[in-house]
Design a protein around this motif. Structure first.
Motif, PDB file in Angstrom:
ATOM      1  N   GLU A 257       4.145  -8.154   3.064  1.00 51.67           N
ATOM      2  CA  GLU A 257       3.853  -6.929   3.710  1.00 51.67           C
ATOM      3  C   GLU A 257       2.629  -6.913   4.955  1.00 51.67           C
ATOM      4  O   GLU A 257       2.713  -6.392   5.904  1.00 51.67           O
ATOM      5  CB  GLU A 257       3.573  -5.896   2.890  1.00 51.67           C
ATOM      6  CG  GLU A 257       3.331  -4.597   3.239  1.00 51.67           C
ATOM      7  CD  GLU A 257       3.147  -3.233   2.244  1.00 51.67           C
ATOM      8  OE1 GLU A 257       3.646  -3.697   1.100  1.00 51.67           O
ATOM      9  OE2 GLU A 257       2.903  -2.201   2.593  1.00 51.67           O
TER      10      GLU A 257
ATOM     11  N   SER B 187       8.124  -5.375  -2.714  1.00 46.52           N
ATOM     12  CA  SER B 187       8.291  -4.149  -2.072  1.00 46.52           C
ATOM     13  C   SER B 187       9.588  -3.923  -1.164  1.00 46.52           C
ATOM     14  O   SER B 187       9.676  -4.749  -0.240  1.00 46.52           O
ATOM     15  CB  SER B 187       7.093  -3.491  -1.212  1.00 46.52           C
ATOM     16  OG  SER B 187       7.296  -2.493  -0.601  1.00 46.52           O
TER      17      SER B 187
ATOM     18  N   LYS C 260       9.630  -2.188   1.547  1.00 47.16           N
ATOM     19  CA  LYS C 260       9.041  -2.519   2.990  1.00 47.16           C
ATOM     20  C   LYS C 260       9.160  -4.062   3.157  1.00 47.16           C
ATOM     21  O   LYS C 260       9.072  -4.271   4.695  1.00 47.16           O
ATOM     22  CB  LYS C 260       7.691  -1.950   2.939  1.00 47.16           C
ATOM     23  CG  LYS C 260       7.275  -0.480   2.565  1.00 47.16           C
ATOM     24  CD  LYS C 260       5.807  -0.383   2.690  1.00 47.16           C
ATOM     25  CE  LYS C 260       5.436   0.913   2.534  1.00 47.16           C
ATOM     26  NZ  LYS C 260       3.955   1.209   2.296  1.00 47.16           N
ATOM     27  N   GLU C 261       9.149  -4.941   2.634  1.00 45.31           N
ATOM     28  CA  GLU C 261       9.131  -6.143   3.188  1.00 45.31           C
ATOM     29  C   GLU C 261      10.660  -6.704   3.339  1.00 45.31           C
ATOM     30  O   GLU C 261      10.890  -7.987   3.588  1.00 45.31           O
ATOM     31  CB  GLU C 261       8.670  -7.222   1.990  1.00 45.31           C
ATOM     32  CG  GLU C 261       7.227  -6.726   1.581  1.00 45.31           C
ATOM     33  CD  GLU C 261       6.770  -7.378   0.239  1.00 45.31           C
ATOM     34  OE1 GLU C 261       5.440  -7.880   0.697  1.00 45.31           O
ATOM     35  OE2 GLU C 261       7.261  -7.512  -0.507  1.00 45.31           O
TER      36      GLU C 261
ATOM     37  N   GLU D  38       2.914  -6.125   8.771  1.00 41.08           N
ATOM     38  CA  GLU D  38       1.982  -5.271   9.140  1.00 41.08           C
ATOM     39  C   GLU D  38       1.259  -5.393  10.621  1.00 41.08           C
ATOM     40  O   GLU D  38       1.283  -4.806  11.490  1.00 41.08           O
ATOM     41  CB  GLU D  38       0.864  -4.464   8.179  1.00 41.08           C
ATOM     42  CG  GLU D  38       1.524  -3.859   7.093  1.00 41.08           C
ATOM     43  CD  GLU D  38       1.929  -2.333   7.570  1.00 41.08           C
ATOM     44  OE1 GLU D  38       1.670  -1.961   8.661  1.00 41.08           O
ATOM     45  OE2 GLU D  38       2.385  -1.760   6.527  1.00 41.08           O
TER      46      GLU D  38
END
Ligand code: PMP
Length: 406
Positions: free
Chosen positions: A240, A85, A87-88, A244
């Motif tokens: 991720e 992703s 997001k990573e 997080e």
């Protein structure tokens, strides 16, 4: 044919046509930083000429366009290392900042007596942040040894892993020795004990295809400028779920959700780790570099650099008094060496006069040089645009320098 393909790419690098000291430049300091192709230079130029605006904040048209370009780069980088992703993919200043980020977030959660394992061949960027944490929190830093060939002693590595090991942080390729470490095996070993692994990929991403899902590493750090992109930008990849759980590091704009004087909530990934206005043009150009390199094909790059490595190594060993430091079986296009009776520095200065740029010194890896009983080496390192003719010029320059110094 491979030689021809790589030679054709040379024309995309404007700097390579210049001379130094009246001689054609032979640039063999690629482990320090590589030259940039037109695609990368042009993209930075285009950004400032046509798109410059701050990102992630403006409602106006240009800001939207700049934001899209920057986020496209994140996606290009995601594809480059095959992260799951975007997001990573955290934009940082470089490998150094990526490792410091992990030390100051993931590392902050460690307790006195917890252990971090690094290897003896680390760059200072993967030593000093952990020492700082040791001084602050009382963690223990353990060092995996290397053998005479410059390879990790995996049995000794295994023996260092214990109950309190909380992170393993090792380099994928050594900038001082060229050793390509068995990182997939290290990750498998670590995961048997549920220990996360950070890989320093600064020297790996320009030389071989990296797939973070295949490696299954937990963090992967690299710099733009070593993979044909600009300075001032780099990447921290992190899984991720781990990212997080980690607290943010730097505070400021862009990394927040809501701010009051009583309480602040943080933005979602990846922005949680990206405080302040980033290096926007550089980030966009890094995306371009990643795509450019993928289109060239990293398997071809690795194959060509290996041709250069073998060609140069063979001729170097014919130079009397030559000692190559680091003879790993799996080795990238890096040759670190010392010559009997000659200071690396003197050698570097003399070959520079002949147009050949090499690095001399400790290569920010003092511990491993000390392990080999030297304070400094000279280092020739190759990039995809180098040629056998350049190796010949380098070897000739070395012979001349040796004649002058001895
Ligand atoms: N790790 C390794 C293995 C390196 O070769 C380098 C750069 N020489 C770094 C980390 C640091 O990279 P940067 O200076 O781009 O942050």
């Amino acid at each position: 044919e491979l030689a021809q393909q790589m030679r054709n790419l040379r024309s995309e690098f404007p700097l390579l046509t210049r001379t130094v000291h009246g001689k054609s430049l032979v640039y063999f300091d690629n482990s320090a930083t590589v030259q940039k192709p037109d695609a990368v230079i042009d993209s930075m130029n285009r950004y400032y000429r046509e798109q410059n605006a701050n990102i992630h904040r403006g409602v106006h048209y240009l800001s939207g366009e700049a934001t899209d370009a920057y986020e496209k780069a994140r996606e290009q980088v995601r594809q480059f290392i095959n992260a799951r992703s975007s997001k990573e993919i955290i934009f940082v200043r470089g490998t150094t900042e990526a490792i410091n980020l992990v030390a100051n977030t993931f590392g902050r959660q460690l307790k006195a007596g917890d252990e971090v394992i690094v290897s003896m061949m680390e760059h200072h960027a993967n030593i000093v942040p952990w020492q700082m944490l040791r001084d602050q929190l009382g963690i223990v830093l353990k060092v995996a040894p290397v053998d005479e060939d410059g390879e990790l002693d995996m049995a000794a590595f295994n023996a260092l892993i214990g109950e309190r090991t909380k992170l393993i942080s090792v380099t994928h390729i050594s900038n001082a020795l060229g050793t390509i470490n068995p990182v997939k095996q290290i990750v498998q070993l670590a995961h048997l004990h549920e220990i996360p692994v950070l890989l320093d990929g600064a020297q790996a991403v320009p030389h071989l295809a990296v797939d973070v899902q295949d490696l299954d590493c937990d963090f992967y750090a690299f710099s733009g400028h070593k993979m044909y992109g600009p300075t001032g930008v780099g990447i921290l990849y992190g899984k991720e779920a781990l990212l997080e759980q980690m607290p943010p590091w730097q505070g400021g704009g862009d990394m927040i959700d809501l701010v009051t004087f009583e309480k602040t909530t943080y933005a979602d990934l990846p922005h949680k780790f990206e405080a302040g206005t980033p290096a926007i043009a550089e980030g966009i150009a890094l995306g371009v570099a990643a795509e450019w390199l993928t289109n060239v094909g990293l398997d071809k790059v690795a194959a060509w650099e290996d041709v250069l490595l073998k060609y140069a190594t063979q001729q170097m060993l014919e130079i009397p008094g030559m000692r190559i430091i680091g003879n790993a079986q799996h080795k990238a296009g890096v040759i670190s060496f010392v010559m009997d009776g000659v200071h690396a520095q003197d050698l570097g200065v003399l070959v520079d006069q002949l147009g050949v740029a090499i690095r001399t010194g400790h290569h920010c890896a003092m511990p491993v040089l000390h392990h080999f009983g030297v304070n400094a080496t000279a280092r020739a390192s190759f990039a995809l645009y180098n040629t056998k003719d350049e190796v010949d010029s380098f070897i000739a320059a070395m012979h001349r320098a040796r004649d002058m110094l001895l």
